[in-house]
Design a protein around this motif. Structure first.
Motif, mmCIF file in Angstrom:
data_model
loop_
_atom_site.group_PDB
_atom_site.id
_atom_site.type_symbol
_atom_site.label_atom_id
_atom_site.label_comp_id
_atom_site.label_asym_id
_atom_site.label_seq_id
_atom_site.Cartn_x
_atom_site.Cartn_y
_atom_site.Cartn_z
ATOM 1 N N GLY A 165 0.777 -1.233 -0.053
ATOM 2 C CA GLY A 165 -0.134 0.021 0.030
ATOM 3 C C GLY A 165 0.815 1.273 -0.140
ATOM 4 N N ASP A 166 1.829 1.252 0.921
ATOM 5 C CA ASP A 166 2.714 2.369 0.936
ATOM 6 C C ASP A 166 3.398 2.673 -0.280
ATOM 7 O OD1 ASP A 166 1.805 2.926 3.407
ATOM 8 O OD2 ASP A 166 3.455 1.770 4.507
ATOM 9 N N ASN A 167 3.974 1.604 -1.088
ATOM 10 C CA ASN A 167 5.110 1.393 -1.965
ATOM 11 C C ASN A 167 4.203 1.812 -3.237
ATOM 12 O OD1 ASN A 167 7.141 1.147 -0.752
ATOM 13 N ND2 ASN A 167 7.358 -1.041 -1.289
ATOM 14 N N THR A 168 2.738 1.862 -3.542
ATOM 15 C CA THR A 168 1.829 2.453 -4.589
ATOM 16 C C THR A 168 1.284 3.524 -4.209
ATOM 17 O OG1 THR A 168 0.106 0.954 -3.678
ATOM 18 C CG2 THR A 168 1.595 -0.088 -5.303
ATOM 19 N N HIS A 169 1.599 4.322 -3.336
ATOM 20 C CA HIS A 169 0.956 5.427 -3.106
ATOM 21 C C HIS A 169 -0.591 5.327 -2.669
ATOM 22 C CE1 HIS A 169 4.327 7.703 -5.490
ATOM 23 N NE2 HIS A 169 4.855 7.282 -4.359
ATOM 24 N N ASP A 170 -0.668 4.261 -1.767
ATOM 25 C CA ASP A 170 -2.151 3.892 -1.513
ATOM 26 C C ASP A 170 -3.011 3.333 -2.656
ATOM 27 O OD1 ASP A 170 -3.899 3.682 0.799
ATOM 28 O OD2 ASP A 170 -5.085 5.331 0.120
ATOM 29 N N GLY A 171 -2.298 3.405 -3.927
ATOM 30 C CA GLY A 171 -3.236 2.668 -4.904
ATOM 31 C C GLY A 171 -3.580 1.393 -4.733
ATOM 32 N N PHE A 172 -2.912 0.544 -4.061
ATOM 33 C CA PHE A 172 -3.029 -0.939 -4.052
ATOM 34 C C PHE A 172 -4.191 -1.007 -2.943
ATOM 35 C CE2 PHE A 172 -2.596 -4.314 -0.533
ATOM 36 C CZ PHE A 172 -3.203 -5.276 -1.065
ATOM 37 N N ARG A 173 -4.139 -0.271 -1.899
ATOM 38 C CA ARG A 173 -5.464 -0.274 -0.988
ATOM 39 C C ARG A 173 -6.640 0.502 -1.578
ATOM 40 N NH1 ARG A 173 -1.257 2.211 2.283
ATOM 41 N NH2 ARG A 173 -0.627 0.906 3.964
ATOM 42 N N ARG A 174 -6.454 1.359 -2.475
ATOM 43 C CA ARG A 174 -7.641 1.986 -3.154
ATOM 44 C C ARG A 174 -8.372 0.968 -4.066
ATOM 45 N NH1 ARG A 174 -8.038 7.781 -3.201
ATOM 46 N NH2 ARG A 174 -6.182 8.561 -1.753
ATOM 47 N N GLY A 175 -7.435 0.165 -5.063
ATOM 48 C CA GLY A 175 -7.895 -1.044 -5.696
ATOM 49 C C GLY A 175 -8.641 -2.149 -4.864
ATOM 50 N N VAL A 176 -8.121 -2.640 -3.516
ATOM 51 C CA VAL A 176 -8.944 -3.443 -3.037
ATOM 52 C C VAL A 176 -10.174 -2.880 -2.292
ATOM 53 C CG1 VAL A 176 -8.840 -4.783 -0.766
ATOM 54 C CG2 VAL A 176 -6.726 -4.688 -2.058
ATOM 55 N N ARG A 177 -10.333 -1.573 -1.900
ATOM 56 C CA ARG A 177 -11.519 -1.140 -1.406
ATOM 57 C C ARG A 177 -12.620 -1.118 -2.652
ATOM 58 N NH1 ARG A 177 -8.328 3.473 -0.169
ATOM 59 N NH2 ARG A 177 -7.199 3.262 1.748
ATOM 60 N N LEU A 178 -11.908 -0.706 -3.697
ATOM 61 C CA LEU A 178 -13.109 -0.715 -4.944
ATOM 62 C C LEU A 178 -13.530 -2.207 -5.285
ATOM 63 C CD1 LEU A 178 -14.559 0.507 -7.476
ATOM 64 C CD2 LEU A 178 -12.410 -0.006 -8.732
ATOM 65 N N LEU A 179 -12.805 -3.120 -5.163
ATOM 66 C CA LEU A 179 -13.411 -4.524 -5.410
ATOM 67 C C LEU A 179 -14.334 -4.982 -4.322
ATOM 68 C CD1 LEU A 179 -10.121 -6.315 -6.664
ATOM 69 C CD2 LEU A 179 -11.814 -5.394 -8.005
ATOM 70 N N LYS A 180 -13.968 -4.569 -2.915
ATOM 71 C CA LYS A 180 -14.770 -5.173 -2.004
ATOM 72 C C LYS A 180 -16.021 -4.474 -2.087
ATOM 73 C CE LYS A 180 -11.322 -6.128 1.584
ATOM 74 N NZ LYS A 180 -10.798 -5.592 2.852
ATOM 75 N N THR A 181 -16.228 -3.032 -2.307
ATOM 76 C CA THR A 181 -17.479 -2.225 -2.397
ATOM 77 C C THR A 181 -18.136 -2.903 -3.773
ATOM 78 O OG1 THR A 181 -16.194 -0.224 -1.738
ATOM 79 C CG2 THR A 181 -18.492 0.082 -2.849
ATOM 80 N N LEU A 182 -17.544 -3.168 -4.842
ATOM 81 C CA LEU A 182 -18.249 -3.840 -5.841
ATOM 82 C C LEU A 182 -18.929 -5.121 -5.254
ATOM 83 C CD1 LEU A 182 -16.050 -2.996 -8.874
ATOM 84 C CD2 LEU A 182 -18.182 -2.157 -8.646
ATOM 85 N N ARG A 183 -18.387 -5.924 -4.739
ATOM 86 C CA ARG A 183 -18.810 -7.151 -4.251
ATOM 87 C C ARG A 183 -19.884 -6.849 -3.379
ATOM 88 N NH1 ARG A 183 -15.634 -10.468 0.351
ATOM 89 N NH2 ARG A 183 -16.123 -8.577 1.320
ATOM 90 N N ALA A 184 -19.739 -5.917 -2.503
ATOM 91 C CA ALA A 184 -20.693 -5.730 -1.365
ATOM 92 C C ALA A 184 -22.183 -5.171 -1.947
ATOM 93 C CB ALA A 184 -20.131 -4.959 -0.486
ATOM 94 N N ASP A 185 -21.818 -4.516 -3.243
ATOM 95 C CA ASP A 185 -23.235 -3.847 -3.913
ATOM 96 C C ASP A 185 -23.591 -4.836 -4.991
ATOM 97 O OD1 ASP A 185 -22.814 -1.785 -2.333
ATOM 98 O OD2 ASP A 185 -21.842 -0.619 -3.718
ATOM 99 N N CYS A 186 -22.886 -5.977 -5.242
ATOM 100 C CA CYS A 186 -23.356 -6.900 -6.233
ATOM 101 C C CYS A 186 -24.777 -7.387 -5.943
ATOM 102 C CB CYS A 186 -22.526 -7.887 -6.424
ATOM 103 S SG CYS A 186 -22.736 -8.997 -8.058
ATOM 104 N N GLU A 187 -25.575 -7.517 -7.041
ATOM 105 C CA GLU A 187 -27.130 -8.087 -7.026
ATOM 106 C C GLU A 187 -27.242 -9.552 -6.344
ATOM 107 O OE1 GLU A 187 -28.810 -7.064 -10.743
ATOM 108 O OE2 GLU A 187 -29.203 -4.883 -10.296
ATOM 109 N N VAL A 188 -26.156 -10.319 -6.774
ATOM 110 C CA VAL A 188 -25.921 -11.371 -6.300
ATOM 111 C C VAL A 188 -24.955 -11.726 -5.120
ATOM 112 C CG1 VAL A 188 -26.855 -12.463 -8.478
ATOM 113 C CG2 VAL A 188 -24.344 -12.224 -8.171
ATOM 114 N N GLU A 189 -24.991 -12.732 -4.327
ATOM 115 C CA GLU A 189 -23.979 -12.887 -3.301
ATOM 116 C C GLU A 189 -22.926 -13.684 -3.701
ATOM 117 O OE1 GLU A 189 -23.626 -14.552 1.307
ATOM 118 O OE2 GLU A 189 -25.505 -14.772 0.132
ATOM 119 N N LEU A 190 -21.625 -13.081 -3.712
ATOM 120 C CA LEU A 190 -20.602 -13.619 -4.432
ATOM 121 C C LEU A 190 -19.696 -14.424 -3.078
ATOM 122 C CD1 LEU A 190 -18.959 -10.743 -6.600
ATOM 123 C CD2 LEU A 190 -20.706 -12.603 -7.373
#
Length: 306
Positions: free
Chosen positions: A180-205
């Protein structure tokens, strides 16, 4: 600002310190209750793990584990049989879980004691969930050499199967934070995006847990996750490309390692259907956001100023 752009940016934003502080307070309260009321012949050690410790958590859907460790003895890597004989470790850990369940049910209205490896409580005042995970210490040879907690492991106990699972939670936390630190937080941002999309998905993943999503992003080159203002869409595109690669190439997918380097979280073919569905939602977001950005100079400026 268009809703799709707003969703993309806000999904990747870090959770505020105030929100995280409540989660940590909830775990501290659990620890205090346990230590006050435990009646065991061994001391306990407590550690925390989960996405809050690495800044990859999202609101509501955050995992926070309170590792509750028998602190009288440990399992050495160098000896296949635990040299400790003063009591039965299996009996010890079952008694610890039994007492913990009773203590939690006396303190909280919502207690789930059905988990294979943990019991869960919900602190309704703080609106936070805490998993109490019972385990033993595991001392690797590298830990004995260095005395560095990075190499110190635990044995998680599966109460239904009565077997132990080795894990290195501190290496996971360190490695995830390092990326996370070595990507200027980009890695953390990517993980958060994937988690949010999964949480909002119409079907349970069901097959794609936080662990799998973190491992997908962790497998990527740092250059593909590097964050700077306005780079959210490019990171999303790079995540999609990585997911396509893993979906199309089973050998590469099955070779993906967890952040602690000892597990292969995408090895089962059952994850593929969920990965395909998540990628579809990600690609719709990318397509919509790309059109809005391309069609509006105002939107481009707004992203840079957000």
């Amino acid at each position: 600002m268009p809703e799709d752009i707003k969703y993309l940016i806000e999904s990747m934003q870090p959770i505020g310190d105030k929100y995280n502080a409540k989660t940590i307070t909830a775990a501290n309260n659990v620890q205090k209750h346990l230590e006050r009321d435990f009646n065991l012949h061994f001391n306990r050690a407590y550690r925390t793990q989960g996405s809050v410790m690495t800044g990859t958590n999202i609101e509501v859907h955050s995992d926070f584990d309170l590792l509750t460790v028998i602190d009288r003895y440990f399992y050495p890597q160098s000896q296949p049989v635990n040299p400790y004989t003063a009591s039965d470790p299996n009996v010890d850990i079952c008694e610890m879980r039994k007492q913990a369940t009773e203590i939690m049910k006396a303190e909280y209205k919502i207690v789930d004691d059905t988990g294979d490896k943990c019991i869960s409580i919900e602190n309704q005042n703080l609106n936070r969930k805490v998993d109490i995970v019972f385990c033993y210490w595991y001392h690797s040879e590298k830990f004995n050499e260095t005395n560095n907690d990075h190499y110190k492991g635990v044995y998680l106990y599966d109460f239904k199967k009565q077997i132990k699972h080795r894990d290195f939670p501190f290496a996971t936390i360190n490695n995830v934070n390092h990326k996370g630190d070595n990507t200027h937080d980009g890695f953390r941002r990517g993980v958060r995006l994937l988690k949010t999309l999964r949480a909002d998905c119409e079907v349970e993943l069901k097959m794609l847990k936080s662990f799998q999503l973190t491992s997908i992003a962790y497998s990527m080159e740092n250059s593909s996750l590097m964050y700077s203002t306005g780079s959210e869409l490019q990171i999303a595109k790079n995540l999609s490309a990585e997911m396509k690669l893993l979906i199309d190439d089973p050998i590469k997918r099955k070779a993906v390692l967890s952040p602690n380097g000892i597990e292969r979280p995408l090895a089962k073919d059952e994850v593929v259907a969920d990965m395909i569905r998540l990628k579809q939602d990600l690609d719709v977001l990318i397509e919509d956001a790309s059109k809005d950005i391309a069609n509006s100079y105002f939107v481009q400026r707004s992203i840079l100023a957000y």
